[in-house]
Design an enzyme around this catalytic site. Structure first.
Site, mmCIF file in Angstrom:
data_model
loop_
_atom_site.group_PDB
_atom_site.id
_atom_site.type_symbol
_atom_site.label_atom_id
_atom_site.label_comp_id
_atom_site.label_asym_id
_atom_site.label_seq_id
_atom_site.Cartn_x
_atom_site.Cartn_y
_atom_site.Cartn_z
ATOM 1 N N GLN A 125 15.389 -39.728 15.536
ATOM 2 C CA GLN A 125 16.868 -39.226 14.827
ATOM 3 C C GLN A 125 17.284 -38.045 15.634
ATOM 4 O O GLN A 125 16.645 -37.111 15.856
ATOM 5 C CB GLN A 125 16.317 -39.058 13.416
ATOM 6 C CG GLN A 125 17.478 -38.754 12.871
ATOM 7 C CD GLN A 125 17.099 -37.880 11.474
ATOM 8 O OE1 GLN A 125 16.282 -37.453 11.326
ATOM 9 N NE2 GLN A 125 17.786 -38.017 10.406
ATOM 10 N N SER A 160 12.282 -35.647 16.284
ATOM 11 C CA SER A 160 10.658 -35.890 16.167
ATOM 12 C C SER A 160 10.357 -37.172 17.031
ATOM 13 O O SER A 160 10.825 -38.196 17.239
ATOM 14 C CB SER A 160 10.371 -36.587 14.664
ATOM 15 O OG SER A 160 10.432 -35.547 13.675
ATOM 16 N N GLU A 244 15.730 -41.079 3.321
ATOM 17 C CA GLU A 244 14.920 -40.219 3.944
ATOM 18 C C GLU A 244 14.173 -39.235 2.944
ATOM 19 O O GLU A 244 12.960 -38.997 2.736
ATOM 20 C CB GLU A 244 15.669 -39.315 4.848
ATOM 21 C CG GLU A 244 14.962 -38.338 5.703
ATOM 22 C CD GLU A 244 15.401 -37.674 6.653
ATOM 23 O OE1 GLU A 244 14.788 -36.887 7.475
ATOM 24 O OE2 GLU A 244 16.623 -37.799 6.819
ATOM 25 N N ASN A 362 13.893 -27.705 0.860
ATOM 26 C CA ASN A 362 14.098 -27.867 -0.431
ATOM 27 C C ASN A 362 15.001 -26.851 -1.199
ATOM 28 O O ASN A 362 15.495 -26.986 -2.263
ATOM 29 C CB ASN A 362 12.394 -27.339 -0.857
ATOM 30 C CG ASN A 362 11.605 -28.930 -0.673
ATOM 31 O OD1 ASN A 362 12.227 -29.741 -0.015
ATOM 32 N ND2 ASN A 362 10.403 -28.617 -1.177
HETATM 33 C C1 LIG Z 1 8.763 -31.428 11.519
HETATM 34 C C2 LIG Z 1 10.000 -31.496 11.518
HETATM 35 C C3 LIG Z 1 10.471 -32.757 12.103
HETATM 36 C C4 LIG Z 1 12.103 -32.892 12.278
HETATM 37 N N1 LIG Z 1 12.641 -33.949 12.681
HETATM 38 C C5 LIG Z 1 13.848 -34.259 12.854
HETATM 39 C C6 LIG Z 1 14.435 -35.411 13.543
HETATM 40 O O1 LIG Z 1 13.726 -36.226 13.953
HETATM 41 N N2 LIG Z 1 15.672 -35.445 13.794
HETATM 42 C C7 LIG Z 1 16.524 -34.522 13.295
HETATM 43 O O2 LIG Z 1 17.756 -34.465 13.584
HETATM 44 N N3 LIG Z 1 16.100 -33.428 12.816
HETATM 45 C C8 LIG Z 1 14.721 -33.223 12.539
HETATM 46 N N4 LIG Z 1 14.392 -31.908 11.935
HETATM 47 C C9 LIG Z 1 14.824 -30.756 11.674
HETATM 48 C C10 LIG Z 1 15.535 -30.678 10.153
HETATM 49 O O3 LIG Z 1 16.175 -31.777 9.723
HETATM 50 C C11 LIG Z 1 15.671 -29.281 10.098
HETATM 51 O O4 LIG Z 1 14.936 -28.389 10.224
HETATM 52 C C12 LIG Z 1 16.651 -29.038 8.680
HETATM 53 O O5 LIG Z 1 17.602 -29.942 8.457
HETATM 54 C C13 LIG Z 1 16.706 -27.753 8.392
HETATM 55 O O6 LIG Z 1 17.683 -26.925 9.465
HETATM 56 P P1 LIG Z 1 17.049 -25.844 10.241
HETATM 57 O O7 LIG Z 1 15.556 -25.926 10.646
HETATM 58 O O8 LIG Z 1 18.190 -25.398 11.343
HETATM 59 O O9 LIG Z 1 17.121 -24.452 9.280
HETATM 60 P P2 LIG Z 1 18.074 -23.728 8.729
HETATM 61 O O10 LIG Z 1 19.425 -24.710 8.026
HETATM 62 O O11 LIG Z 1 18.631 -22.429 9.629
HETATM 63 O O12 LIG Z 1 17.446 -23.189 7.476
HETATM 64 C C14 LIG Z 1 16.718 -21.810 7.589
HETATM 65 C C15 LIG Z 1 16.397 -21.344 6.104
HETATM 66 O O13 LIG Z 1 17.658 -20.964 5.252
HETATM 67 C C16 LIG Z 1 17.593 -21.758 4.125
HETATM 68 N N5 LIG Z 1 19.116 -22.174 3.924
HETATM 69 C C17 LIG Z 1 20.084 -22.668 4.631
HETATM 70 N N6 LIG Z 1 21.090 -22.679 3.987
HETATM 71 C C18 LIG Z 1 20.922 -22.373 2.795
HETATM 72 C C19 LIG Z 1 21.528 -22.589 1.611
HETATM 73 N N7 LIG Z 1 23.056 -22.969 1.386
HETATM 74 N N8 LIG Z 1 21.097 -22.165 0.436
HETATM 75 C C20 LIG Z 1 19.843 -21.548 0.186
HETATM 76 N N9 LIG Z 1 19.064 -21.587 1.616
HETATM 77 C C21 LIG Z 1 19.770 -21.954 2.576
HETATM 78 C C22 LIG Z 1 16.779 -23.037 4.431
HETATM 79 O O14 LIG Z 1 16.587 -23.734 3.177
HETATM 80 C C23 LIG Z 1 15.752 -22.602 5.136
HETATM 81 O O15 LIG Z 1 14.710 -22.119 4.528
HETATM 82 C C24 LIG Z 1 12.789 -31.688 11.792
HETATM 83 C C25 LIG Z 1 12.094 -30.755 11.629
HETATM 84 C C26 LIG Z 1 10.925 -30.471 11.328
HETATM 85 C C27 LIG Z 1 10.623 -29.082 10.808
#
Ligand SMILES: Cc1cc2nc3c(=O)[nH]c(=O)nc-3n(C[C@H](O)[C@H](O)[C@H](O)COP(=O)(O)OP(=O)(O)OC[C@H]3O[C@@H](n4cnc5c(N)ncnc54)[C@H](O)[C@@H]3O)c2cc1C
Lengths: 381, 328
Positions: A125, A160, A244, A362
């Site tokens: 993805q 992933s 998902e 979450n």
């Molecule tokens: C093990 C793993 C596998 C993954 N696999 C895939 C995959 O196969 N394909 C893919 O496309 N993506 C994948 N992801 C990415 C995943 O979808 C993102 O990590 C996720 O969408 C969060 O984005 P970010 O990591 O950039 O965190 P950010 O968006 O930068 O968030 C950082 C923190 O801020 C908080 N935050 C952000 N906005 C708000 C808000 N409005 N209110 C309150 N809190 C907020 C978040 O909850 C988090 O705690 C994977 C992630 C992990 C950890």
């Protein structure tokens, strides 16, 4: 209301159980987050597929058995109870396939689904970008029109298992001038080995090269690999996120099996005087049962023709936090042995830690629950 | 009473902190995990210059101690910087030898340990079934359940990988030269174990503080939805709760260093270990996916938090110790 399954469902369960008992590898396969494990899992998926157990809920023409959600859940219960390996093709099966069933052409379904079911083509993805995680709609990677297709450019990340996968599906900006960020996006599939694609594996917390970032430089994608209408990518993608977060990614069978292993660990290694730990084991057993029953209720709603919307966020928060609690309890039961990387609970624990982050964090899920299910005012976002 | 650090104590902590801040510890941690101890040893050598290792050794043997509070303050900084190696175990080995009351052994081992010229690790009854970094130290002490103190070096038992690759574990060997035996050894091992627990608690506090500081910085600069994620209440509250837990572990640590009573030490270890682990969970969650990578230096602290929480007394063992019947 009833807790009993029909004789037909039980017959299906017995058939699945017998097959799994005869075929599940005796020793656990190497981690599917590694190259060697990836190959071993591919072979396992092929084995499953040969006897049509890879995608039981799909129509027969694509390698499935055409069973309903009840039987799918029963199959999953048996699958995890048998200690069968995690599914390396789960991103394709759980995320792309439902999208194809809903939005693709017949030609696309016939071309993509059978090799996905057999594990011959493994899908990754490619949604997230370095600057676009929770705010996915802000994504910047572009698809520009060219003769017979599109040229992709930009960077995707956290994909992933993309390090070892074959193809990927993702959303790209096709109309940079659209008035809103979630407009002008297009959903398409591409080859991870196509010219212009650079895959850089990223070691996750335990060092395994599970995910990867993708650098895309004028990668050609033919029109036939666009899913749905150009410009409709967001709507199409959002129809998958429910899958998902909801029950297909984490069937209760997985937790029922894990809670059962935890209970065994308590019975063999627990200190009877440690009632605090005993209570947490009991909580894990109850939690698995609650998730199972919650899922049966949802499945019954599906069967009655209803859909679940924002409720899938309840699933997501529940299973991800439950998963961590269960694994932490196991580590606490192990005491000093918990830190051994080779222990059977170590990798599942590390993986559980990511649950509250992927599939929509979450924090975001709780906002959805508060706003869409409780009707609270929308917060600043 | 005055429950505040003196200027000298605060200065000492600051000195250790700034020295470690300049020492490129993350690179040393990665090298340590990969089996190259040289950068880590260089960090240890600089620590020795601050007099840290002398704090666990009596003055009679070239030490400056025992000064458990100062030592604990230093260990908070070791945790904050993520210093690799058996730092806790080295200090506890000094305590073990000091407590034995064996002049010859004290003269043989303590000056080197006080100067930081030799490093040590140890396995004690009731401690972990594994010994930390036996392959990287000059001296490995083991005390058996029957009170036999042995010294091994150069012979290392079966290696076992830890969830924190910078913790090199092996099974202790019942081999080596017999140094002492009897109830005095058992009693000394009991005291050394308590110090190890105290200093691990201090290290946990530092690890938790490092995780919190890095996450606060990240939350200020990472933007989503066009705004720093630190402006979202869910993010703020988690960080505030992390600070709460750490700040309430700190007085327990100070009190434990002052009293060294088993219950106080256990309470400090319990609170600091849990606060550090909770800080790790918060740091991981708020960093999102980037926090889940080993490339980011944050991982060095994330991976330490859980083993340290369980080392030298799991939360469960510490709770049991807190509720040991009181002697009136
Ligand atoms: C093990 C793993 C596998 C993954 N696999 C895939 C995959 O196969 N394909 C893919 O496309 N993506 C994948 N992801 C990415 C995943 O979808 C993102 O990590 C996720 O969408 C969060 O984005 P970010 O990591 O950039 O965190 P950010 O968006 O930068 O968030 C950082 C923190 O801020 C908080 N935050 C952000 N906005 C708000 C808000 N409005 N209110 C309150 N809190 C907020 C978040 O909850 C988090 O705690 C994977 C992630 C992990 C950890």
């Amino acid at each position: 209301m009833s807790l009993t399954q029909t004789a037909e469902v039980e017959a299906f369960r017995a058939e699945a159980r017998a097959w799994l008992a005869a075929h599940v590898p005796a020793a656990p396969l190497p981690s599917l987050e590694t190259e060697q494990g990836f190959a071993a899992h591919r072979e396992w998926e092929a084995r499953l597929h040969a006897d049509r157990w890879a995608v039981v809920s799909w129509p027969e023409e694509f390698g499935g058995r055409g069973v309903d959600i009840v039987k799918w859940l029963v199959f999953e219960e048996e699958y995890w109870a048998a200690g069968a390996p995690g599914r390396v093709s789960q991103n394709g099966i759980n995320l792309l396939a439902p999208t194809l069933f809903d939005h693709a052409t017949d030609e696309q379904r016939a071309r993509v689904l059978p090799s996905m079911a057999s594990g011959e083509v493994i899908w990754a993805q490619a949604w997230s970008e370095p600057e676009s995680g929770s705010d996915l709609a802000s994504l910047k990677s572009r698809a520009v029109r060219t003769e017979g297709g599109w040229l992709l450019s930009g960077q995707k990340t956290w994909s992933s298992r993309a390090a070892f996968a074959d193809r990927a599906f993702g959303i790209f900006r096709t109309d940079p001038d659209a008035p809103k960020p979630h407009q002008g996006l297009t959903y398409l599939m591409f080859d991870l080995r196509a010219p212009g694609v650079t895959v850089r594996p990223i070691g996750r917390l335990d060092g395994k090269p599970a995910f990867a970032e993708l650098f895309l430089d004028q990668v050609f994608v033919p029109d036939e690999d666009v899913i749905g209408e150009p410009g409709q990518g967001w709507r199409i993608a959002m129809s998958t996120t429910g899958n998902e977060r909801g029950l297909t990614l984490r069937s209760p069978g997985r937790f029922l099996a894990a809670a059962d292993r935890l209970r065994t660990l308590w019975e063999t290694a627990g200190d009877p005087a440690d009632t605090a730990l005993r209570d947490r084991v009991a909580d894990a057993v109850v939690g698995a049962r609650a998730y199972e029953l919650f899922t049966w209720a949802n499945a019954s709603r599906f069967a009655a023709g209803e859909t679940i919307g924002a409720e899938s966020s309840l699933n997501k928060v529940f299973w991800s936090e439950y998963d961590i609690a269960l694994h932490e309890t196991a580590l606490d039961l192990l005491g000093p042995d918990a830190e051994l990387a080779a222990g059977e609970w170590a990798e599942p624990w590390v993986f559980s830690l990511a649950g509250p982050i992927y599939a929509g964090t979450n924090e975001i899920q709780r906002d959805i629950i508060a706003e869409r299910l409780l009707g609270l005012p929308k917060g600043r976002r | 009473m005055r429950f505040l650090l003196t200027d000298e104590q605060a200065d000492f902590a600051r000195t250790v902190r700034s020295l470690l801040g300049a020492a490129e510890v993350p690179a040393a941690v990665r090298a340590w995990a990969a089996g190259d101890q040289n950068p880590g040893r260089a960090v240890w050598a600089r620590l020795a210059d601050t007099g840290l290792f002398a704090l666990a050794v009596p003055e009679a043997y070239d030490g400056a101690g025992p000064l458990p509070l100062e030592l604990a303050l230093g260990f908070v900084e070791l945790g904050r910087a993520g210093v690799p190696g058996p730092v806790v175990e080295s200090a506890a080995a000094s305590v073990l030898i000091s407590e034995l009351g064996d002049e010859a052994l004290a003269k043989l081992f303590l000056p080197g340990l006080a100067a930081g010229e030799t490093s040590a690790t140890l396995a004690l009854p009731g401690g972990s079934p594994y010994v930390l970094d036996a392959d990287s130290v000059n001296q490995c002490f083991t005390v058996s359940a029957t009170g036999e103190l042995r010294l091994t070096h150069g012979i290392v038992g079966e290696r076992l990988a830890s969830l924190d690759p910078a913790r090199r574990l092996s099974r202790p060997l019942a081999a080596g030269a017999l140094l002492a035996t009897g109830p005095a050894v058992t009693a000394a091992a009991g005291t050394a174990g308590r110090w190890a627990r105290l200093l691990t608690a201090a290290q946990c506090l530092g690890v938790g503080e490092a995780l919190l500081a890095r996450t606060v910085e990240y939350a200020k600069q990472r933007t989503q939805f066009g705004t720093p994620i630190g402006s979202f209440q869910a993010v703020k509250h988690r960080l505030a709760d992390t600070l709460l837990a750490l700040e309430f572990a700190r007085p327990l640590l100070w009190a434990a260093a002052l009293s060294l009573s088993p219950a106080d030490v256990a309470a400090a270890k319990l609170a600091a270990g849990e606060a550090a682990y909770a800080a790790a969970m918060t740091a991981l969650q708020l960093h999102g996916a980037v926090g889940y990578t080993e490339e980011l230096d944050l991982s060095l602290w994330l991976r330490k938090a859980r083993p340290l929480r369980d080392a030298w007394g799991t939360p469960s063992a510490c709770r049991a110790e807190v509720l040991q019947p009181r002697v009136r």
